[in-house]
Design a protein around this motif. Structure first.
Motif, PDB file in Angstrom:
ATOM      1  N   SER A  71       8.634   3.521  76.600  1.00 43.43           N
ATOM      2  CA  SER A  71       8.423   4.039  75.241  1.00 43.43           C
ATOM      3  C   SER A  71       7.986   2.945  74.280  1.00 43.43           C
ATOM      4  O   SER A  71       8.736   2.546  73.391  1.00 43.43           O
ATOM      5  N   ILE A  72       6.776   2.448  74.487  1.00 42.42           N
ATOM      6  CA  ILE A  72       6.190   1.434  73.614  1.00 42.42           C
ATOM      7  C   ILE A  72       4.813   1.925  73.178  1.00 42.42           C
ATOM      8  O   ILE A  72       4.006   2.338  74.013  1.00 42.42           O
ATOM      9  N   THR A  73       4.559   1.884  71.885  1.00 42.28           N
ATOM     10  CA  THR A  73       3.256   2.275  71.348  1.00 42.28           C
ATOM     11  C   THR A  73       2.680   1.105  70.564  1.00 42.28           C
ATOM     12  O   THR A  73       3.339   0.568  69.675  1.00 42.28           O
ATOM     13  N   LEU A  74       1.460   0.718  70.907  1.00 38.73           N
ATOM     14  CA  LEU A  74       0.798  -0.409  70.248  1.00 38.73           C
ATOM     15  C   LEU A  74      -0.564   0.024  69.714  1.00 38.73           C
ATOM     16  O   LEU A  74      -1.214   0.883  70.302  1.00 38.73           O
ATOM     17  N   PRO A  75      -1.010  -0.588  68.627  1.00 37.20           N
ATOM     18  CA  PRO A  75      -2.347  -0.268  68.113  1.00 37.20           C
ATOM     19  C   PRO A  75      -3.425  -1.065  68.839  1.00 37.20           C
ATOM     20  O   PRO A  75      -3.188  -2.195  69.265  1.00 37.20           O
ATOM     21  N   VAL A  82      -1.792   3.458  71.044  1.00 34.63           N
ATOM     22  CA  VAL A  82      -1.929   3.535  72.494  1.00 34.63           C
ATOM     23  C   VAL A  82      -0.526   3.575  73.087  1.00 34.63           C
ATOM     24  O   VAL A  82       0.269   2.660  72.870  1.00 34.63           O
ATOM     25  N   GLU A  83      -0.205   4.630  73.831  1.00 34.21           N
ATOM     26  CA  GLU A  83       1.109   4.775  74.462  1.00 34.21           C
ATOM     27  C   GLU A  83       1.088   4.028  75.797  1.00 34.21           C
ATOM     28  O   GLU A  83       0.414   4.434  76.743  1.00 34.21           O
ATOM     29  N   ILE A  84       1.839   2.952  75.862  1.00 30.26           N
ATOM     30  CA  ILE A  84       1.819   2.098  77.049  1.00 30.26           C
ATOM     31  C   ILE A  84       2.284   2.841  78.300  1.00 30.26           C
ATOM     32  O   ILE A  84       1.755   2.623  79.390  1.00 30.26           O
ATOM     33  N   MET A  86       1.638   5.653  79.234  1.00 30.13           N
ATOM     34  CA  MET A  86       0.662   6.632  79.712  1.00 30.13           C
ATOM     35  C   MET A  86      -0.661   6.008  80.154  1.00 30.13           C
ATOM     36  O   MET A  86      -1.519   6.710  80.700  1.00 30.13           O
ATOM     37  N   ILE A  87      -0.864   4.716  79.922  1.00 31.33           N
ATOM     38  CA  ILE A  87      -2.190   4.146  80.154  1.00 31.33           C
ATOM     39  C   ILE A  87      -2.596   4.130  81.629  1.00 31.33           C
ATOM     40  O   ILE A  87      -3.792   4.064  81.942  1.00 31.33           O
ATOM     41  N   ALA A  88      -1.616   4.178  82.533  1.00 32.28           N
ATOM     42  CA  ALA A  88      -1.950   4.151  83.959  1.00 32.28           C
ATOM     43  C   ALA A  88      -1.660   5.484  84.639  1.00 32.28           C
ATOM     44  O   ALA A  88      -1.522   5.540  85.856  1.00 32.28           O
ATOM     45  N   SER A  89      -1.590   6.549  83.862  1.00 31.48           N
ATOM     46  CA  SER A  89      -1.257   7.849  84.441  1.00 31.48           C
ATOM     47  C   SER A  89      -2.393   8.430  85.279  1.00 31.48           C
ATOM     48  O   SER A  89      -2.150   9.157  86.248  1.00 31.48           O
ATOM     49  N   GLU A  90      -3.644   8.111  84.944  1.00 30.06           N
ATOM     50  CA  GLU A  90      -4.786   8.674  85.666  1.00 30.06           C
ATOM     51  C   GLU A  90      -5.645   7.630  86.372  1.00 30.06           C
ATOM     52  O   GLU A  90      -6.378   7.955  87.300  1.00 30.06           O
ATOM     53  N   ARG A  91      -5.560   6.390  85.929  1.00 32.25           N
ATOM     54  CA  ARG A  91      -6.327   5.303  86.535  1.00 32.25           C
ATOM     55  C   ARG A  91      -5.466   4.049  86.611  1.00 32.25           C
ATOM     56  O   ARG A  91      -4.454   3.941  85.923  1.00 32.25           O
ATOM     57  N   ALA A 178      -1.214  -0.161  89.591  1.00 36.36           N
ATOM     58  CA  ALA A 178      -1.940   0.868  90.332  1.00 36.36           C
ATOM     59  C   ALA A 178      -1.879   2.187  89.575  1.00 36.36           C
ATOM     60  O   ALA A 178      -1.095   2.344  88.629  1.00 36.36           O
ATOM     61  N   LYS A 179      -2.720   3.139  89.963  1.00 38.82           N
ATOM     62  CA  LYS A 179      -2.681   4.460  89.349  1.00 38.82           C
ATOM     63  C   LYS A 179      -1.268   5.034  89.470  1.00 38.82           C
ATOM     64  O   LYS A 179      -0.678   5.019  90.548  1.00 38.82           O
ATOM     65  N   GLY A 180      -0.719   5.491  88.366  1.00 39.56           N
ATOM     66  CA  GLY A 180       0.663   5.955  88.331  1.00 39.56           C
ATOM     67  C   GLY A 180       1.560   4.970  87.592  1.00 39.56           C
ATOM     68  O   GLY A 180       2.616   5.350  87.098  1.00 39.56           O
ATOM     69  N   GLY A 181       1.122   3.685  87.516  1.00 39.20           N
ATOM     70  CA  GLY A 181       1.837   2.725  86.685  1.00 39.20           C
ATOM     71  C   GLY A 181       2.658   1.675  87.384  1.00 39.20           C
ATOM     72  O   GLY A 181       3.303   0.853  86.729  1.00 39.20           O
ATOM     73  N   VAL A 182       2.669   1.636  88.724  1.00 41.09           N
ATOM     74  CA  VAL A 182       3.478   0.649  89.439  1.00 41.09           C
ATOM     75  C   VAL A 182       2.763  -0.702  89.460  1.00 41.09           C
ATOM     76  O   VAL A 182       1.579  -0.785  89.802  1.00 41.09           O
TER      77      VAL A 182
END
Length: 229
Positions: A71-75, A82-84, A86-91, A178-182
């Motif tokens: 739960s970190i949001t940065l500009p 930008v919701e950190i 979520m950034i790797a949820s699709e790529r 990797a995709k998914g955030g790991v």
């Protein structure tokens, strides 16, 4: 004679007011802490303990950790959130960190990622630059060097600390998710000119795992099959 002696006694005896004035003035009481007095300085030991504690809290994300749910949001450089988590949820995502925007070493690192940007996107990875600089400065740097990726601003070092990259000064580094955030790779410190190459190597190794293993592992399996035949 008696009157003369009495007169001498009177003239030699100091007056009471003179005796009082000659006594040293009582020292003023020290003000208690919090009542105008100076606060006590922290000892070196206390400062070191606080720094160690901060570092322990900062070193949260390691290889195998996930961005998902963070739960970190940065500009970014435009001031857009930008919701950190979520950034790797699709790529996949490559995050490279710089100590200070628009300085020689940081520009070398940023431009190297710029020049190799297509290789990252073709592999299914987005690129982000992360620093403690304000978004306005990052925006000018992005325009000046034609950087094709977003620059994330973290002046309070919330995400930088979560990555273990410094609580007071940002360590030059990069992290591959990797995709998914790991997290699959972490390099800290890293040289400006080598960062993008090492990140691409990590992506390549991860891709080979998905294809059934690295080239060496595939060769070993092939040799085992030949032996059985």
């Amino acid at each position: 004679m008696a009157r003369k002696a009495a007169a001498e006694a009177i003239t030699t005896e100091p007056r009471r007011s003179t005796r009082i004035l000659s006594q040293p003035a009582p020292k003023a009481k020290r003000k208690a802490d919090g009542e105008g007095g100076r606060a006590k300085k922290k000892t070196k030991k206390v400062a070191e303990d606080m720094e160690e504690s901060a570092q322990e809290k900062a070193e949260q994300l390691q290889i195998g950790s996930s961005l998902a749910g963070l739960s970190i949001t940065l500009p970014n450089q435009k001031g857009e959130d930008v919701e950190i988590g979520m950034i790797a949820s699709e790529r996949g995502v490559v995050l490279f960190l710089v100590p200070r925007a628009d300085t020689p070493g940081c520009t070398q690192q940023a431009c190297a990622y710029r020049d190799a940007y297509d290789k990252f996107t073709e592999a299914g990875y987005d690129v982000y630059c992360l620093s403690a600089d304000e978004e306005g400065k990052q925006g000018k740097w992005k325009d000046k060097k034609t950087l094709p990726y977003d620059l994330l601003s973290d002046p309070k070092r919330v995400f930088i600390s979560a990555l273990g990259a410094g609580t007071t000064k940002t360590a030059r580094s990069h992290f591959v998710f990797a995709k998914g955030g790991v997290m699959i790779d972490k390099r800290m410190p890293v040289k400006p000119a080598e960062s993008f190459k090492l990140a691409l190597d990590a992506i390549q190794k991860e891709s080979e795992k998905g294809d059934g293993g690295t080239k060496e592992e595939k060769d070993d399996k092939k040799d085992e099959g030949d032996d059985e035949a």
